[in-house]
Design an enzyme around this catalytic site. Structure first.
Site, PDB file in Angstrom:
ATOM      1  N   ASN A  62       0.837  -1.213   0.000  1.00 20.50           N
ATOM      2  CA  ASN A  62       0.000   0.000   0.000  1.00 20.50           C
ATOM      3  C   ASN A  62       0.866   1.255   0.000  1.00 20.50           C
ATOM      4  O   ASN A  62       1.917   1.308   0.631  1.00 20.50           O
ATOM      5  CB  ASN A  62      -1.013  -0.004   1.160  1.00 20.50           C
ATOM      6  CG  ASN A  62      -0.393  -0.169   2.529  1.00 20.50           C
ATOM      7  OD1 ASN A  62       0.661  -0.766   2.689  1.00 20.50           O
ATOM      8  ND2 ASN A  62      -1.071   0.344   3.535  1.00 20.50           N
ATOM      9  N   GLU A  64       0.427   5.265   0.578  1.00 20.61           N
ATOM     10  CA  GLU A  64      -0.484   6.315   1.048  1.00 20.61           C
ATOM     11  C   GLU A  64      -0.014   7.693   0.596  1.00 20.61           C
ATOM     12  O   GLU A  64       1.077   7.844   0.031  1.00 20.61           O
ATOM     13  CB  GLU A  64      -0.611   6.219   2.574  1.00 20.61           C
ATOM     14  CG  GLU A  64      -1.229   4.881   2.988  1.00 20.61           C
ATOM     15  CD  GLU A  64      -1.515   4.753   4.476  1.00 20.61           C
ATOM     16  OE1 GLU A  64      -1.040   5.595   5.269  1.00 20.61           O
ATOM     17  OE2 GLU A  64      -2.213   3.784   4.838  1.00 20.61           O
ATOM     18  N   CYS A  73      -4.242   0.715  -2.455  1.00 22.35           N
ATOM     19  CA  CYS A  73      -4.072  -0.554  -1.738  1.00 22.35           C
ATOM     20  C   CYS A  73      -2.970  -1.400  -2.377  1.00 22.35           C
ATOM     21  O   CYS A  73      -2.716  -1.323  -3.588  1.00 22.35           O
ATOM     22  CB  CYS A  73      -5.358  -1.369  -1.793  1.00 22.35           C
ATOM     23  SG  CYS A  73      -6.732  -0.656  -0.896  1.00 22.35           S
ATOM     24  N   GLU A  75      -2.971  -4.531  -3.145  1.00 22.69           N
ATOM     25  CA  GLU A  75      -3.429  -5.443  -4.203  1.00 22.69           C
ATOM     26  C   GLU A  75      -3.430  -4.750  -5.560  1.00 22.69           C
ATOM     27  O   GLU A  75      -3.006  -5.320  -6.568  1.00 22.69           O
ATOM     28  CB  GLU A  75      -4.861  -5.927  -3.918  1.00 22.69           C
ATOM     29  CG  GLU A  75      -5.022  -6.720  -2.647  1.00 22.69           C
ATOM     30  CD  GLU A  75      -5.371  -5.844  -1.441  1.00 22.69           C
ATOM     31  OE1 GLU A  75      -4.751  -4.772  -1.279  1.00 22.69           O
ATOM     32  OE2 GLU A  75      -6.243  -6.251  -0.668  1.00 22.69           O
ATOM     33  N   CYS A 112     -10.447  -4.953  -0.154  1.00 19.16           N
ATOM     34  CA  CYS A 112     -11.568  -3.999  -0.186  1.00 19.16           C
ATOM     35  C   CYS A 112     -12.350  -4.176  -1.481  1.00 19.16           C
ATOM     36  O   CYS A 112     -11.904  -4.848  -2.421  1.00 19.16           O
ATOM     37  CB  CYS A 112     -11.060  -2.567  -0.039  1.00 19.16           C
ATOM     38  SG  CYS A 112     -10.327  -1.897  -1.540  1.00 19.16           S
ATOM     39  N   CYS A 115     -10.544  -3.265  -4.766  1.00 22.43           N
ATOM     40  CA  CYS A 115      -9.551  -4.272  -5.193  1.00 22.43           C
ATOM     41  C   CYS A 115     -10.243  -5.511  -5.755  1.00 22.43           C
ATOM     42  O   CYS A 115      -9.765  -6.124  -6.705  1.00 22.43           O
ATOM     43  CB  CYS A 115      -8.628  -4.634  -4.036  1.00 22.43           C
ATOM     44  SG  CYS A 115      -7.509  -3.282  -3.598  1.00 22.43           S
TER      45      CYS A 115
HETATM   46  N1  THU Z   1      -5.315  -1.497   2.447  1.00 25.52           N
HETATM   47  C1  THU Z   1      -4.757  -2.286   1.502  1.00 25.52           C
HETATM   48  O1  THU Z   1      -3.652  -2.026   1.017  1.00 25.52           O
HETATM   49  N2  THU Z   1      -5.439  -3.385   1.109  1.00 25.52           N
HETATM   50  C2  THU Z   1      -6.622  -3.798   1.630  1.00 25.52           C
HETATM   51  O2  THU Z   1      -7.159  -4.810   1.207  1.00 25.52           O
HETATM   52  C3  THU Z   1      -7.254  -3.032   2.696  1.00 25.52           C
HETATM   53  C4  THU Z   1      -6.605  -1.756   3.052  1.00 25.52           C
HETATM   54  C5  THU Z   1      -4.569  -0.320   2.902  1.00 25.52           C
HETATM   55  C6  THU Z   1      -5.141   1.011   2.501  1.00 25.52           C
HETATM   56  C7  THU Z   1      -4.536   1.913   3.555  1.00 25.52           C
HETATM   57  O3  THU Z   1      -3.222   2.297   3.131  1.00 25.52           O
HETATM   58  C8  THU Z   1      -4.394   1.010   4.778  1.00 25.52           C
HETATM   59  O4  THU Z   1      -4.501  -0.316   4.310  1.00 25.52           O
HETATM   60  C9  THU Z   1      -5.448   1.261   5.843  1.00 25.52           C
HETATM   61  O5  THU Z   1      -6.709   1.207   5.303  1.00 25.52           O
END
Ligand code: THU
Length: 162
Positions: A62, A64, A73, A75, A112, A115
């Protein structure tokens, strides 16, 4: 009026050592991807690894951003990297895991909705199921047969045609 029911099936493993070798290795690669996670805002690090049909594994984590909604995310980072580096090569499997210093992640990390939609796109494109392996730090590891079972009634290219 008719009532319809949907059901999905998945495999539950107690530990990574029980997974078939290919999936166990992929989950290890997802763990390695955690190192590149950029999550200064959530402190929640997610690692993903995509197995392609040619045997290549592409990792992602991930990413940010100070403008929060722009983050992506793990994925999707991994899938988009795989599709842009190896266009047209089918996706066989995706493994996902996570780490935070704040607590022990006892449940598998569930992808999520966005994804799931992106995974479904590649399933439709290649007409091939994508196995999804999800794990926390402890607790069970779940293996799903495909992404579309995790996103029934997804929006897809057929919705765009007459
Ligand atoms: N996140 C992912 O990378 N994948 C997921 O399936 C769920 C959430 C990340 C997004 C954000 O950077 C952090 O997790 C918190 O939500």
């Amino acid at each position: 009026m008719q009532k319809h029911n949907l059901s999905i099936s998945y495999l539950q493993y107690h530990q990574a050592s029980e997974l078939p070798d290919t999936l166990g290795h992929l989950l290890e690669q997802a763990h390695k991807s955690l190192a590149s996670s950029y999550a200064p805002y959530s402190q929640f690090h997610v690692g993903a690894a995509v197995l392609l049909e040619n045997g290549i594994i592409v990792g992602g984590s991930n990413q940010e951003n100070a403008a929060y909604p722009l983050g992506l995310c793990a994925e999707r980072v991994a899938l988009f990297a795989a599709s842009s580096q190896y266009p047209g090569i089918k996706v066989k499997a995706v493994a996902i895991t996570a780490h935070t210093d704040a607590f022990v992640i006892e449940n598998p990390i569930s992808p999520c909705g966005a994804c799931r939609q992106v995974m479904t796109e590649y399933e439709n494109l290649h007409q091939q199921d994508i196995t999804i392996i999800i794990a926390g730090e402890t607790g069970p590891i779940l293996v799903f047969e495909n992404a579309s079972s995790l996103l029934p009634f997804s929006f897809n290219n057929k919705n765009l045609a007459e």
